[in-house]
Design an enzyme around this catalytic site. Structure first.
Site, PDB file in Angstrom:
ATOM      1  N   CYS A  19      39.132 -38.463-109.798  1.00  0.00           N
ATOM      2  CA  CYS A  19      40.376 -38.615-110.595  1.00  0.00           C
ATOM      3  C   CYS A  19      40.743 -40.027-110.453  1.00  0.00           C
ATOM      4  O   CYS A  19      41.682 -40.446-111.008  1.00  0.00           O
ATOM      5  CB  CYS A  19      41.474 -37.685-110.366  1.00  0.00           C
ATOM      6  SG  CYS A  19      42.124 -37.833-108.798  1.00  0.00           S
ATOM      7  N   ASP A  37      35.181 -32.534-105.494  1.00  0.00           N
ATOM      8  CA  ASP A  37      36.195 -32.863-106.692  1.00  0.00           C
ATOM      9  C   ASP A  37      37.579 -33.253-105.755  1.00  0.00           C
ATOM     10  O   ASP A  37      38.270 -32.600-105.376  1.00  0.00           O
ATOM     11  CB  ASP A  37      36.647 -31.700-107.587  1.00  0.00           C
ATOM     12  CG  ASP A  37      37.543 -32.277-108.609  1.00  0.00           C
ATOM     13  OD1 ASP A  37      37.995 -33.106-108.670  1.00  0.00           O
ATOM     14  OD2 ASP A  37      37.647 -31.328-109.593  1.00  0.00           O
ATOM     15  N   GLU A  48      37.600 -24.046 -99.513  1.00  0.00           N
ATOM     16  CA  GLU A  48      39.001 -24.497 -99.783  1.00  0.00           C
ATOM     17  C   GLU A  48      40.038 -24.227 -98.609  1.00  0.00           C
ATOM     18  O   GLU A  48      39.840 -22.903 -98.272  1.00  0.00           O
ATOM     19  CB  GLU A  48      39.804 -23.821-101.023  1.00  0.00           C
ATOM     20  CG  GLU A  48      41.041 -24.228-101.262  1.00  0.00           C
ATOM     21  CD  GLU A  48      41.389 -25.662-101.518  1.00  0.00           C
ATOM     22  OE1 GLU A  48      42.369 -25.862-100.783  1.00  0.00           O
ATOM     23  OE2 GLU A  48      40.773 -26.321-102.381  1.00  0.00           O
TER      24      GLU A  48
END
Length: 403
Positions: A355, A330, A276
């Site tokens: 998404c 993701d 991240e």
């Protein structure tokens, strides 16, 4: 080029034809289910016509609906001066501002609905007046646990600090007295100014999956979190099943955020390397791992180029420390970048959550050269919008050619 969906603009533009909730004629369950059926049917047709997945996989793909009422835990509103202050959404089609109230937006969570009512009531009575001066927008973030963060965004300069804190205290008292909010944090944001009233700007969330696994998180203010808690739980359940099917020793996770998926999947692997870039999210993830007693995850901040170089050195070293049999991605709404897609080509299994289904189509078009989709699922994470959350398990084709 992958087949395009008929109701969306390009994911690269960052725009969408979605209307705000207030522009919909109805926000009831039948309308929600009808819109979901249209989105999912269009997506399945695009996947089939583009030969991006085997027909048997698409026929077996589950579709997870969402209860329309009170599902939304993230919302943004423009503010128009009062009294009372008028919170609204902008309808680009009508080029008009539409009022946002608890009554007109039953899709909002109970804490956010309470916030709309409190802002309207306090500003109408002239209370907490400093909070409304030069107010430009309100960002609301709640959790299923019942906590709320209300970020008040001001045109510079914001109100004086002492006046603002007094007004924020009054707003917090009204929120806590509403019966819908367990804990309330009010944040002031303006150019080079950030103030916090009500403790640390992290919200507690707890999701209980259908297998009984309880997951606890702290979600940091100002960073991404899924807007629908029930859909997020269904995605995690699906990911755990797909990860178990992959049977990989170690997991590499990209775009891991504050660790929502990391916490859920780590027990299924020997070790997890979680990547991240954002410092605030990486710090929150470490805290969330400790909160859940997860001790087999290493969190690193690294860009894709340096990660690829590290993986190459690891592979060239012979007795590699890590045995990555799977990678979890993701990505944000724009999907995976070209360098990330090239990185994924070397993995046996790819677990992906998107998404934005149009971005997913583009990514699958690239990955089909090396991998094939073996599991697929759809989730109504964003009811009453154009977007549909999708999850896929891809495995490397034995002949080097994907679907």
């Amino acid at each position: 080029m992958p087949p395009s969906l008929p109701y969306q603009r390009s994911a690269r533009s960052g725009t969408s034809t979605s209307l705000p909730w207030a522009a919909h004629a109805s926000l009831d369950q039948p309308e929600c289910d009808l819109l979901l059926l249209r989105k999912s049917s269009a997506l399945l047709a695009a996947l089939s016509s583009g030969q991006l997945a085997d027909p048997a996989v698409l026929l077996a793909a589950p579709l997870h609906p969402t209860a329309a009422a009170a599902h939304r835990h993230r919302a943004q509103f423009a503010a128009q001066p009062g009294p009372p202050v008028r919170l609204c959404q902008f309808d680009a089609t009508r080029r008009a501002s539409l009022p946002a109230t608890r009554e007109s937006l039953p899709v909002l969570s109970a804490p956010i609905g309470a916030a709309l009512a409190c802002v309207a009531a306090l500003s109408a009575r002239g209370e907490a007046a400093a909070a409304w001066r030069r107010l430009a927008a309100v960002d609301a973030h709640s959790t299923a646990w019942g906590e709320l963060c209300l970020t008040l965004v001001y045109a510079a300069p914001p109100p004086p600090a002492d006046e603002w804190h007094a007004a924020a205290d009054a707003l917090r008292a009204a929120l806590l007295g509403s019966g819908a909010v367990r804990r309330a944090v009010v944040v002031c944001r303006s150019r080079r100014v950030r103030r916090v009233c009500g403790g640390a700007p992290r919200l507690r969330e707890e999701l209980v999956l259908r297998d009984g696994l309880a997951l606890r998180y702290e979600q940091p203010e100002g960073h991404f979190s899924n807007p629908c808690a029930s859909a997020a739980a269904r995605v995690l359940e699906w990911l755990r099943g797909a990860a178990a099917a992959a049977r990989a020793p170690d997991l590499l996770e990209l775009h891991s955020g504050f660790g929502a998926s990391t916490v859920a999947l780590a027990p299924l692997f020997r070790r997890v390397l979680s990547v991240e870039v954002a410092r605030a999210l990486a710090d929150a993830q470490r805290d969330n791992l400790a909160l859940n007693g997860v001790d087999n995850v290493r969190v690193v901040r690294m860009d894709t180029r340096h990660l690829a170089e590290w993986l190459a050195r690891e592979a060239a070293g012979g007795a590699a420390e890590w045995q990555f049999g799977a990678v979890l991605v993701d990505p944000p709404r724009g999907g995976l970048r070209a360098d990330e897609l090239r990185l994924l080509e070397g993995f046996e299994h790819i677990l992906g959550v998107w998404c934005n289904q149009e971005a997913m189509l583009a990514n699958l078009q690239h990955l089909r050269r090396t991998h094939r989709v073996v599991k697929f699922a759809m989730f109504d994470q964003f009811p009453f919008t154009d977007f549909l959350e999708c999850a896929a398990l891809l495995e490397r084709a034995s002949d080097g050619q994907g679907s």
